[in-house]
Structure formats: C-alpha cells, structure tokens
Design a protein around this motif. Sequence first.
Motif, mmCIF file in Angstrom:
data_model
loop_
_atom_site.group_PDB
_atom_site.id
_atom_site.type_symbol
_atom_site.label_atom_id
_atom_site.label_comp_id
_atom_site.label_asym_id
_atom_site.label_seq_id
_atom_site.Cartn_x
_atom_site.Cartn_y
_atom_site.Cartn_z
ATOM 1 N N LEU A 2 -14.345 -23.315 -74.461
ATOM 2 C CA LEU A 2 -12.970 -24.012 -73.767
ATOM 3 C C LEU A 2 -13.108 -25.643 -73.937
ATOM 4 C CD1 LEU A 2 -10.611 -23.828 -72.084
ATOM 5 C CD2 LEU A 2 -12.023 -24.074 -69.973
ATOM 6 N N LYS A 3 -11.881 -25.920 -74.459
ATOM 7 C CA LYS A 3 -12.063 -27.536 -74.746
ATOM 8 C C LYS A 3 -10.593 -27.810 -74.167
ATOM 9 C CE LYS A 3 -14.815 -28.046 -79.054
ATOM 10 N NZ LYS A 3 -14.666 -28.718 -80.003
ATOM 11 N N LEU A 4 -10.839 -29.078 -73.027
ATOM 12 C CA LEU A 4 -9.567 -29.522 -72.535
ATOM 13 C C LEU A 4 -9.228 -30.852 -73.321
ATOM 14 C CD1 LEU A 4 -9.997 -28.703 -68.692
ATOM 15 C CD2 LEU A 4 -9.100 -27.140 -70.662
ATOM 16 N N ASP A 37 -13.217 -32.787 -72.937
ATOM 17 C CA ASP A 37 -13.800 -32.658 -74.397
ATOM 18 C C ASP A 37 -13.411 -34.065 -75.005
ATOM 19 O OD1 ASP A 37 -15.392 -31.066 -76.259
ATOM 20 O OD2 ASP A 37 -13.616 -31.818 -77.302
ATOM 21 N N TRP A 219 -3.911 -17.828 -74.398
ATOM 22 C CA TRP A 219 -4.999 -17.653 -73.842
ATOM 23 C C TRP A 219 -5.613 -15.877 -74.344
ATOM 24 C CZ3 TRP A 219 -8.670 -20.213 -71.000
ATOM 25 C CH2 TRP A 219 -9.743 -19.569 -70.387
ATOM 26 N N CYS A 223 -6.990 -18.507 -78.004
ATOM 27 C CA CYS A 223 -6.925 -20.045 -77.878
ATOM 28 C C CYS A 223 -7.535 -20.294 -76.692
ATOM 29 C CB CYS A 223 -5.579 -20.436 -77.852
ATOM 30 S SG CYS A 223 -5.128 -22.200 -77.878
ATOM 31 N N ARG A 224 -8.715 -21.363 -76.984
ATOM 32 C CA ARG A 224 -9.359 -22.139 -75.993
ATOM 33 C C ARG A 224 -9.325 -23.618 -76.247
ATOM 34 N NH1 ARG A 224 -8.588 -17.690 -74.491
ATOM 35 N NH2 ARG A 224 -10.350 -16.213 -73.576
ATOM 36 N N ARG A 225 -8.332 -24.023 -76.739
ATOM 37 C CA ARG A 225 -8.225 -25.817 -77.073
ATOM 38 C C ARG A 225 -6.881 -25.862 -76.674
ATOM 39 N NH1 ARG A 225 -10.119 -29.860 -80.665
ATOM 40 N NH2 ARG A 225 -8.433 -31.329 -80.621
ATOM 41 N N CYS A 256 -7.515 -22.198 -65.716
ATOM 42 C CA CYS A 256 -9.025 -21.947 -66.193
ATOM 43 C C CYS A 256 -9.684 -21.422 -65.028
ATOM 44 C CB CYS A 256 -9.478 -23.141 -66.695
ATOM 45 S SG CYS A 256 -8.512 -23.642 -68.106
ATOM 46 N N LYS A 259 -9.112 -17.758 -64.152
ATOM 47 C CA LYS A 259 -9.780 -17.075 -65.182
ATOM 48 C C LYS A 259 -11.347 -17.083 -65.259
ATOM 49 C CE LYS A 259 -5.973 -15.708 -67.210
ATOM 50 N NZ LYS A 259 -5.575 -14.568 -67.367
ATOM 51 N N ALA A 261 -13.021 -19.552 -66.011
ATOM 52 C CA ALA A 261 -13.631 -19.987 -67.289
ATOM 53 C C ALA A 261 -14.538 -21.277 -67.092
ATOM 54 C CB ALA A 261 -12.646 -20.739 -68.121
ATOM 55 N N LEU A 263 -15.842 -24.857 -66.106
ATOM 56 C CA LEU A 263 -15.214 -26.087 -66.424
ATOM 57 C C LEU A 263 -16.579 -27.171 -65.778
ATOM 58 C CD1 LEU A 263 -11.775 -25.601 -64.830
ATOM 59 C CD2 LEU A 263 -12.136 -26.327 -67.036
#
Length: 283
Positions: A2-4, A37, A219, A223-225, A256, A259, A261, A263
């Motif tokens: 995952l990239k924010l 990120d 998602w 897709c994770r960016r 996120c 989900k 994910a 962070l």
Amino acid sequence: MLKLIECPRDAMQGWHRLISTDEKVQYLNALLKVGFDTLDFGSFVSPKAIPQMADTAQVLPRLQLDGSKSKLLAIVANVRGAEEAVTFDEIRYLGFPFSVSETFQLRNTNKTIAESLEQVHTMQELCLKNNKELVVYISMGFGNPYGDAYSPEIVLRWVEEMVKMEINTISLADTVGVADPATISNLFSHLIPAYPKVEFGAHFHAAPHNWEEKVQAAWEHGCRRFDSALKGIGGCPMAKDELVGNLATENLIAFCEQKQAPLTLDREALLHAQALADKVFKD
C-alpha cells in the motif's frame, strides 16, 4: 504494498489566494512528518500557466527531509521542466501528465499526443541518467468531457507504449471526476495482471458522495497506490472551469483502516497537518 501519495501541489495549484513560500514550506514540512510514501509537493511548469507553483525551486532547500520516509515527486509539463527538476538531489520522482484526450493534452501542455510521446521518451532518458524515476499519469484515463474518442482500449494502447519505454509507475488519472466503478474495474482488471512489473496507481477526483465506490473498484482489482489530498482540496485548473476536488486523504485512511490495511502514519503529525491545512486553505 500500500502506498499513499499525498498531493499538496494538486491542492495548492488552483487555490484562488496566492499561498506564500513560507506557508508552503511550513505545510510541506508538517506533511513530511506524517509518513506518507510520497509527497507530490510542487511542479516545474510555466509560472504564467500555474503562478501558484512559481516558487517550487525556492521551497525545496527549506524542506526538512532528514528523518522523513516520504519521497518527493515534482510534476513537469515538458522537457524543459524535467531538465530543471532532475538537477535537484532531493527529488526522487518526476510526474508527467500524458492525456489520452488530444484536446486536453494541448490545453494542459501545449503539445499534441504524438509530441508528448516524444517528450516522454526524452524525460525517461533524463530520469535514467540522473537516478530519478518517471511517473506517467494517464490523464483523462476514465473519460473526458471534450468529445474526443475514449475507450478503455485507447487507454490500454497508450499504457503499452509507456511500458515499452520501461516506465515502471503509471497512474490512471480521473482528471475531471467522470470515472465510474465499471470503467475503473475494467481498466485495473486488465492492466494489473497484464503488467506485473508495473506499479499502477489511481488519482481520483471525486465529490464527497462518490469517492468510495471509485476507491473500492480500484482496490478490488489490486490497485494499492492512491493519490489524495487532505480535506479533498484541489483539482486541475487546466481542466473544466469548475474544479472537482481530490480524493480526501481522511476518507482514504478510513477506507484503508476498514480493509485492515497496514498504515504506518504518525497520527499526531497528521492532526497537526490537518490544522495547518485549515490555515493555508483559507479564503
């Protein structure tokens, strides 16, 4: 993974009040402590076209990068801008908006699609020589309001051209907020399996009522960016007259978390940045 990608540049560039260099530096330094990120922090474009970004080179040396895990991304609109951006050691990524809409590409970069493809070739060479990475945004990636031909197949064709140049990060941009879940699903379900070595991202512009269905569709298909901006501020001033806001970072974080994910954000630093955003983005 995952990239924010936090996009203060996208938030600031169309803001009606000129934001001072000091304000930008203070805000960007606050964001650098949060743990995103990447920070899409500024751009090297014509100051006549985007006056709000005219001081990007002055902002850079004042950024407190020590101790921050965030990498810097600068937007460029042509080779001249790329030549300037690659001279800064602090910048890791150059971002270029490549539109599949001829009308918008002319409006945004004053180049045709064919001319822009040549620019991408040159920029990729510049990046490789200078230890940078080129991120290509497929602008109008989900449709456009200009009447130009659009289909997912057109997007896939242009993505293939980028892959041939060994561009490893490609973000599909919903420049005017027209993306719908079916189109998003169609594109990511084809692209992500087809090009496993490429990192695909989503840059959504969305209204408060329809952001979640867009993120969910991306998602679901891997897709994770994701690009976003605090409070959902921003939009492309070179697009339609009425800006469609960015995906709000607060909403993306909540999504996120839902989900489950992982962070790794500093919540205290995030609260401080949110408070600063209220001051920076005032009338």
